[in-house]
Design a protein around this motif. Sequence first.
Motif, short mmCIF file in Angstrom:
data_model
loop_
_atom_site.label_atom_id
_atom_site.label_comp_id
_atom_site.label_asym_id
_atom_site.label_seq_id
_atom_site.Cartn_x
_atom_site.Cartn_y
_atom_site.Cartn_z
N LEU A 146 -12.14 53.88 27.19
CA LEU A 146 -12.20 53.81 25.73
C LEU A 146 -11.49 52.55 25.21
O LEU A 146 -11.98 51.89 24.29
N CYS A 147 -10.36 52.21 25.80
CA CYS A 147 -9.63 51.00 25.37
C CYS A 147 -10.43 49.73 25.69
O CYS A 147 -10.50 48.82 24.86
N VAL A 148 -11.04 49.67 26.87
CA VAL A 148 -11.81 48.48 27.24
C VAL A 148 -13.00 48.29 26.30
O VAL A 148 -13.28 47.18 25.85
N VAL A 149 -13.68 49.38 25.99
CA VAL A 149 -14.89 49.29 25.15
C VAL A 149 -14.56 49.10 23.67
O VAL A 149 -15.15 48.26 23.01
N PHE A 150 -13.57 49.84 23.16
CA PHE A 150 -13.34 49.85 21.71
C PHE A 150 -12.15 49.03 21.24
O PHE A 150 -12.11 48.63 20.07
N VAL A 151 -11.16 48.78 22.09
CA VAL A 151 -9.98 48.01 21.68
C VAL A 151 -10.04 46.60 22.24
O VAL A 151 -10.00 45.62 21.50
N PHE A 152 -10.13 46.47 23.56
CA PHE A 152 -10.20 45.15 24.19
C PHE A 152 -11.55 44.49 23.92
O PHE A 152 -11.65 43.29 23.82
N LYS A 153 -12.59 45.32 23.87
CA LYS A 153 -13.97 44.87 23.62
C LYS A 153 -14.42 43.81 24.63
O LYS A 153 -15.06 42.83 24.28
N THR A 154 -14.11 44.04 25.91
CA THR A 154 -14.48 43.09 26.94
C THR A 154 -15.68 43.55 27.77
O THR A 154 -16.32 42.73 28.41
N ASP A 155 -15.95 44.83 27.78
CA ASP A 155 -17.03 45.37 28.60
C ASP A 155 -17.80 46.42 27.80
O ASP A 155 -17.32 46.92 26.80
N LYS A 156 -18.97 46.74 28.31
CA LYS A 156 -19.76 47.83 27.74
C LYS A 156 -19.84 48.95 28.77
O LYS A 156 -19.81 48.71 29.97
N LEU A 157 -19.93 50.17 28.27
CA LEU A 157 -20.07 51.32 29.15
C LEU A 157 -21.49 51.32 29.71
O LEU A 157 -22.46 51.33 28.95
N ALA A 158 -21.62 51.30 31.02
CA ALA A 158 -22.93 51.24 31.68
C ALA A 158 -23.23 52.56 32.39
O ALA A 158 -22.36 53.42 32.53
N TRP A 159 -24.44 52.68 32.88
CA TRP A 159 -24.86 53.92 33.53
C TRP A 159 -24.01 54.25 34.74
O TRP A 159 -23.72 55.41 35.00
N ASN A 160 -23.62 53.22 35.50
CA ASN A 160 -22.82 53.49 36.70
C ASN A 160 -21.42 54.02 36.35
O ASN A 160 -20.84 54.80 37.10
N HIS A 161 -20.91 53.62 35.19
CA HIS A 161 -19.64 54.17 34.73
C HIS A 161 -19.80 55.66 34.41
O HIS A 161 -18.94 56.48 34.76
N VAL A 162 -20.88 55.99 33.76
CA VAL A 162 -21.16 57.39 33.40
C VAL A 162 -21.31 58.24 34.67
O VAL A 162 -20.75 59.33 34.77
#
Length: 124
Positions: free
Chosen positions: A91-107
């Motif tokens: 959540l921090c990487v996607v919404f705070v740091f904004k450096t990556d997107k959540l991908a299917w492999n993460h899910v």
Amino acid sequence: MKGISSLLLLTISNLFMTFAWYGHLHLFKKMAWFAKLGLFGVIMVSWGLALFEYIFQVPANRLGFEGNGGPFSLFQLKVIQEVISLTVFSLCVVFVFKTDKLAWNHVVGFLLLIAAVYVVFKKW
């Protein structure tokens, strides 16, 4: 109640952990004073944040541990902590740091973690 308190404290702890371990790689570099720090200064700031991680994590584990009247075994506490850690981190990487997107492999990885929680909590 001890179980919920333990989960809440672990979540707060992991917020501090995420910023202590990863904040200096992206987020803190945007701060002029922080950008001027050398490696030792960055370590000291991260260590200061990690202190708060421990301030929340130690009571979380003490409250949650079945040996202290909580609902979780040591294995269960560890698996719960890992799931919370990766959730907070993502959540921090996607919404705070904004450096990556959540991908299917993460899910898929998260679904496997949920399966790990199931296996650890299952009474065989």
